[in-house]
Motif scaffolding. Structure first.
Motif, PDB file in Angstrom:
ATOM      1  N   PHE A 258       0.817  -1.209   0.000  1.00  0.00           N
ATOM      2  CA  PHE A 258       0.000   0.000   0.000  1.00  0.00           C
ATOM      3  C   PHE A 258       0.859   1.271   0.000  1.00  0.00           C
ATOM      4  O   PHE A 258       0.339   2.357  -0.260  1.00  0.00           O
ATOM      5  N   SER A 259       2.155   1.100   0.295  1.00  0.00           N
ATOM      6  CA  SER A 259       3.089   2.235   0.177  1.00  0.00           C
ATOM      7  C   SER A 259       3.713   2.282  -1.207  1.00  0.00           C
ATOM      8  O   SER A 259       4.769   2.904  -1.396  1.00  0.00           O
ATOM      9  N   ASN A 260       3.069   1.579  -2.176  1.00  0.00           N
ATOM     10  CA  ASN A 260       3.527   1.544  -3.574  1.00  0.00           C
ATOM     11  C   ASN A 260       4.893   0.882  -3.718  1.00  0.00           C
ATOM     12  O   ASN A 260       5.667   1.213  -4.620  1.00  0.00           O
ATOM     13  N   GLN A 261       5.214  -0.054  -2.821  1.00  0.00           N
ATOM     14  CA  GLN A 261       6.440  -0.828  -2.934  1.00  0.00           C
ATOM     15  C   GLN A 261       6.133  -2.190  -3.526  1.00  0.00           C
ATOM     16  O   GLN A 261       5.058  -2.751  -3.325  1.00  0.00           O
ATOM     17  N   THR A 262       7.092  -2.716  -4.269  1.00  0.00           N
ATOM     18  CA  THR A 262       6.984  -4.049  -4.855  1.00  0.00           C
ATOM     19  C   THR A 262       8.209  -4.840  -4.453  1.00  0.00           C
ATOM     20  O   THR A 262       9.333  -4.354  -4.569  1.00  0.00           O
ATOM     21  N   GLY A 263       7.986  -6.050  -3.974  1.00  0.00           N
ATOM     22  CA  GLY A 263       9.136  -6.841  -3.550  1.00  0.00           C
ATOM     23  C   GLY A 263       8.718  -8.117  -2.866  1.00  0.00           C
ATOM     24  O   GLY A 263       7.604  -8.610  -3.035  1.00  0.00           O
ATOM     25  N   SER A 264       9.647  -8.676  -2.066  1.00  0.00           N
ATOM     26  CA  SER A 264       9.401  -9.923  -1.353  1.00  0.00           C
ATOM     27  C   SER A 264      10.093  -9.858  -0.006  1.00  0.00           C
ATOM     28  O   SER A 264      11.038  -9.095   0.184  1.00  0.00           O
ATOM     29  N   ALA A 265       9.608 -10.688   0.929  1.00  0.00           N
ATOM     30  CA  ALA A 265      10.156 -10.671   2.284  1.00  0.00           C
ATOM     31  C   ALA A 265       9.734 -11.943   3.001  1.00  0.00           C
ATOM     32  O   ALA A 265       8.872 -12.688   2.540  1.00  0.00           O
ATOM     33  N   ILE A 266      10.397 -12.172   4.151  1.00  0.00           N
ATOM     34  CA  ILE A 266      10.021 -13.256   5.060  1.00  0.00           C
ATOM     35  C   ILE A 266       9.279 -12.612   6.225  1.00  0.00           C
ATOM     36  O   ILE A 266       9.847 -11.801   6.960  1.00  0.00           O
ATOM     37  N   ILE A 267       8.009 -12.955   6.386  1.00  0.00           N
ATOM     38  CA  ILE A 267       7.157 -12.281   7.366  1.00  0.00           C
ATOM     39  C   ILE A 267       6.290 -13.307   8.085  1.00  0.00           C
ATOM     40  O   ILE A 267       6.327 -14.499   7.780  1.00  0.00           O
ATOM     41  N   ASP A 268       5.501 -12.830   9.044  1.00  0.00           N
ATOM     42  CA  ASP A 268       4.408 -13.611   9.626  1.00  0.00           C
ATOM     43  C   ASP A 268       3.121 -13.211   8.916  1.00  0.00           C
ATOM     44  O   ASP A 268       2.787 -12.026   8.846  1.00  0.00           O
ATOM     45  N   ASP A 269       2.399 -14.205   8.380  1.00  0.00           N
ATOM     46  CA  ASP A 269       1.201 -13.889   7.608  1.00  0.00           C
ATOM     47  C   ASP A 269       0.012 -13.613   8.526  1.00  0.00           C
ATOM     48  O   ASP A 269       0.157 -13.489   9.746  1.00  0.00           O
ATOM     49  N   TYR A 270      -1.174 -13.514   7.934  1.00  0.00           N
ATOM     50  CA  TYR A 270      -2.371 -13.177   8.708  1.00  0.00           C
ATOM     51  C   TYR A 270      -2.741 -14.273   9.696  1.00  0.00           C
ATOM     52  O   TYR A 270      -3.517 -14.052  10.619  1.00  0.00           O
ATOM     53  N   ARG A 271      -2.144 -15.479   9.546  1.00  0.00           N
ATOM     54  CA  ARG A 271      -2.345 -16.554  10.515  1.00  0.00           C
ATOM     55  C   ARG A 271      -1.243 -16.586  11.563  1.00  0.00           C
ATOM     56  O   ARG A 271      -1.167 -17.522  12.356  1.00  0.00           O
ATOM     57  N   THR A 272      -0.351 -15.572  11.525  1.00  0.00           N
ATOM     58  CA  THR A 272       0.833 -15.481  12.407  1.00  0.00           C
ATOM     59  C   THR A 272       1.762 -16.658  12.192  1.00  0.00           C
ATOM     60  O   THR A 272       2.449 -17.098  13.125  1.00  0.00           O
ATOM     61  N   ILE A 273       1.812 -17.179  10.971  1.00  0.00           N
ATOM     62  CA  ILE A 273       2.721 -18.266  10.617  1.00  0.00           C
ATOM     63  C   ILE A 273       3.834 -17.678   9.755  1.00  0.00           C
ATOM     64  O   ILE A 273       3.559 -16.951   8.792  1.00  0.00           O
ATOM     65  N   PRO A 274       5.107 -17.966  10.057  1.00  0.00           N
ATOM     66  CA  PRO A 274       6.198 -17.447   9.221  1.00  0.00           C
ATOM     67  C   PRO A 274       6.054 -17.935   7.784  1.00  0.00           C
ATOM     68  O   PRO A 274       5.777 -19.110   7.539  1.00  0.00           O
ATOM     69  N   CYS A 275       6.244 -17.022   6.852  1.00  0.00           N
ATOM     70  CA  CYS A 275       6.082 -17.387   5.449  1.00  0.00           C
ATOM     71  C   CYS A 275       6.959 -16.502   4.584  1.00  0.00           C
ATOM     72  O   CYS A 275       7.470 -15.469   5.011  1.00  0.00           O
ATOM     73  N   LEU A 276       7.143 -16.933   3.325  1.00  0.00           N
ATOM     74  CA  LEU A 276       7.788 -16.131   2.296  1.00  0.00           C
ATOM     75  C   LEU A 276       6.693 -15.430   1.519  1.00  0.00           C
ATOM     76  O   LEU A 276       5.718 -16.068   1.104  1.00  0.00           O
TER      77      LEU A 276
END
Length: 590
Positions: A258-276
């Motif tokens: 939503f900040s107009n960025q495009t890319g990839s990262a390792i995060i916790d998803d909406y289920r609070t599970i670590p994901c790519l």
């Protein structure tokens, strides 16, 4: 550490092994992290490809729907229906407007999409919304849909071009919300006479976004989904049914998109599970949506874990190989040195006629030659020294013989004469003097015994620790008159004298404290031998105390210090109901 201090073979084996294992470990760790980085990057690239593909499909879907709707809006049936609708300026509105059968071919195109609506442009207070059926335009009676259509009509009328409105529920409890696309409808003269709207159901977006087949690149845990500006899902989750407009997604990737960025990262998803996660903004005019493509980190790590296990197996095999090679090389290098060591030990024990076998022309062989020369020189030197020693001993014997004859012999003769004279003078004897002498001797002996008793516990050397504690218990029981019980289990002959003395003193301190401060009426002493420790336990039925608040003057400080010096442990349990129990454990090495 003594294992490596005694043998150069072990030191060399350790050196070769450590060097080999260190090199192997560095290579393995580098390979593992490089492979991990490569696999994670490949997975992120794959997610990016899926995200780009899904983004293109969604954008193409909306673009095609708008183009098709614009084409339909130019048909005669739509214009005729809009003209007839606009002919009614005020309610009541006709329930249905029949289709012109001449436009039947257009009907087939219309019904290959979603529900189609028409909205007049007579003003909000007099707008009517009609839904297209197979034979007529039917007046819509769904207030929730009508509100969205009127809102969309205002957007289209204001911009004079196509418009779109975000997903919303069509009725309470709707599990398939829809969005609406609208285009202006113009008359033959080019005047805008209303709006034609197309309903886009969520299942059409799910056909693009929702993947449940693992072979499509998202595996067992991957998914692609859309998120709106209110941070709620705009397409259904793979794991949560009917999640549109219900499940919040406020992850780092969504915020970046939503900040107009495009890319990839390792995060916790909406289920609070670590994901790519791979993310970007969706380019659809009128919709502020972002698109996500994600896969669980744990699934992405499966090939990395497999590589790690393979590396560990290879490392184990190579380690065994390195250890075997290190052992062979170490023995090859150290055998000549060991021969030199054994020869040197023989020389140290007095055997000088030792010769080391020389094999090869290396430095150790040169050292062996030198050692053989040295052993021959030592043999010669020893012969010379032994000759000189024997000669010197003979001379010394002669000198001592003269000294004994001329010095000590004369003194002994004079002492003999004086002793005989003393006996003759004291023939009658002085009985009182002799008795006094004997009394003083007995008193001196008793004093020596008393001092000896004070310095060392009675019977420690003669009876051992268990015997001394038994005697001590008997003395307390008979002297003080309290119930004393002593029991021992095991053998204590190998216990050092220091440990015996310390444990005896600890028992003395504990018993005195129990009698003096605890007012105990019964005391139990248990001495036992364990596999690796000696254990002394002293318990009483006294009034107890608080161990943390007791002063050092009670003897506990001395007990702790003696236990510490023996390398043991000391615990104390005390309460007013159960009395006091001391447990002392010392290692057998003491």
């Amino acid at each position: 550490m003594n294992f490596f201090r005694k043998s150069i073979v072990r030191k060399l084996m350790l050196l070769f092994f450590v060097v080999g294992i260190t090199s192997l470990s560095l290579i393995g760790i580098y390979s593992y992290y490089k492979a991990k980085e490569a696999i994670l990057q490949r997975t992120l690239d794959q997610l990016t490809s899926i995200r780009v593909m899904k983004k293109s499909q969604v954008e193409f879907f909306f673009s095609e729907r708008m183009k098709s709707l614009d084409l339909i809006s130019r048909s005669g049936a739509v214009r005729e229906a809009m003209d007839r609708l606009n002919s009614h300026k005020h309610p009541p509105w006709p329930k249905a407007i029949p289709l012109d059968k001449r436009n039947a071919p257009m009907d087939t195109l219309v019904f290959s999409f979603g529900a189609l609506y028409s909205v007049s442009s007579s003003g909000e207070s007099s707008m009517a919304c009609y839904e297209l059926t197979d034979s007529s335009w039917v007046l819509s009676e769904n207030n929730m849909v009508d509100k969205q259509l009127i809102k969309l009509s205002e957007i289209v009328a204001k911009s004079h071009r196509e418009g779109i409105i975000d997903l919303s529920s069509r009725y309470p409890g709707d599990t398939l919300p829809a969005c609406f696309i609208g285009v202006p409808v113009s008359s033959g003269s080019g005047e805008e006479i209303g709006m034609l709207a197309l309903e886009v159901s969520i299942w059409e977006l799910d056909n693009i976004m929702l993947e449940k087949i693992s072979e499509n690149g998202l595996g067992e845990s991957g998914e692609a989904y859309l998120v709106g500006e209110d941070l709620l899902m705009r397409s259904n989750s793979r794991f949560i049914p009917n999640s549109v407009l219900l499940i919040p997604v406020n992850t780092t990737s969504v915020q970046n998109a939503f900040s107009n960025q495009t890319g990839s990262a390792i995060i916790d998803d909406y289920r609070t599970i670590p994901c790519l996660s791979s993310y970007s903004k969706l380019d659809v005019s009128g919709l502020n949506w972002v698109i996500m493509a994600e896969i669980d980190y744990q699934e992405a790590m499966i090939p990395i874990i497999s590589i790690r296990n393979d590396l560990l197996l290879i490392a184990l095999i190579v380690s065994v190989f390195i250890f075997s090679v290190a052992q062979i090389i170490s023995h090859t290098i150290t055998q000549p040195i060991i021969r030199l060591k054994n020869a040197a030990l023989q020389i140290g024990q007095g055997t000088f006629n030792v010769e080391v076998a020389v094999r090869g022309n290396d430095e150790i062989s040169l050292l062996s030659h030198t050692f053989n020369d040295m052993s021959q020189q030592l043999e010669q030197e020893r012969n010379s020294r032994m000759t000189a020693l024997y000669d010197g001993q003979e001379l010394e014997r002669q000198r001592i013989s003269r000294e004994l004859h001329d010095g000590i012999g004369q003194l002994l003769a004079a002492l003999k004469i004086r002793f005989e004279n003393y006996i003759s003078e004291c023939a009658d004897g002085d009985g009182e003097a002799i008795t006094e002498l004997r009394r003083d001797f007995t008193k001196t002996l008793d004093e020596v015994r008393r001092v000896s008793y004070d310095l060392a516990p009675a019977g420690i050397r003669e009876f051992g620790l268990d015997g001394s504690l038994g005697l001590f218990s008997k003395e307390i029981r008979e002297g003080v008159g309290i119930d004393m019980d002593f029991a021992s289990f095991g053998k204590f002959d190998n216990m050092s004298l220091q440990a015996r003395n310390y444990l005896f003193r600890i028992t003395q301190e504990a018993v005195i404290n129990a009698i003096r401060h605890g007012k105990a009426e019964r005391i139990e002493i248990n001495l036992s031998e364990g596999a690796e420790n000696y254990i002394l336990m002293i318990g009483d039925n006294g009034c107890g105390f608080e161990p943390n608040e007791i002063s050092k003057g009670t003897g506990l400080y001395n007990i702790r210090e003696r236990t510490r010096l023996l390398g043991g442990t000391f615990t104390i349990e005390s309460s007013s109901e159960n009395g006091t129990t001391l447990r002392i454990k010392i290692p057998k090495i003491t």
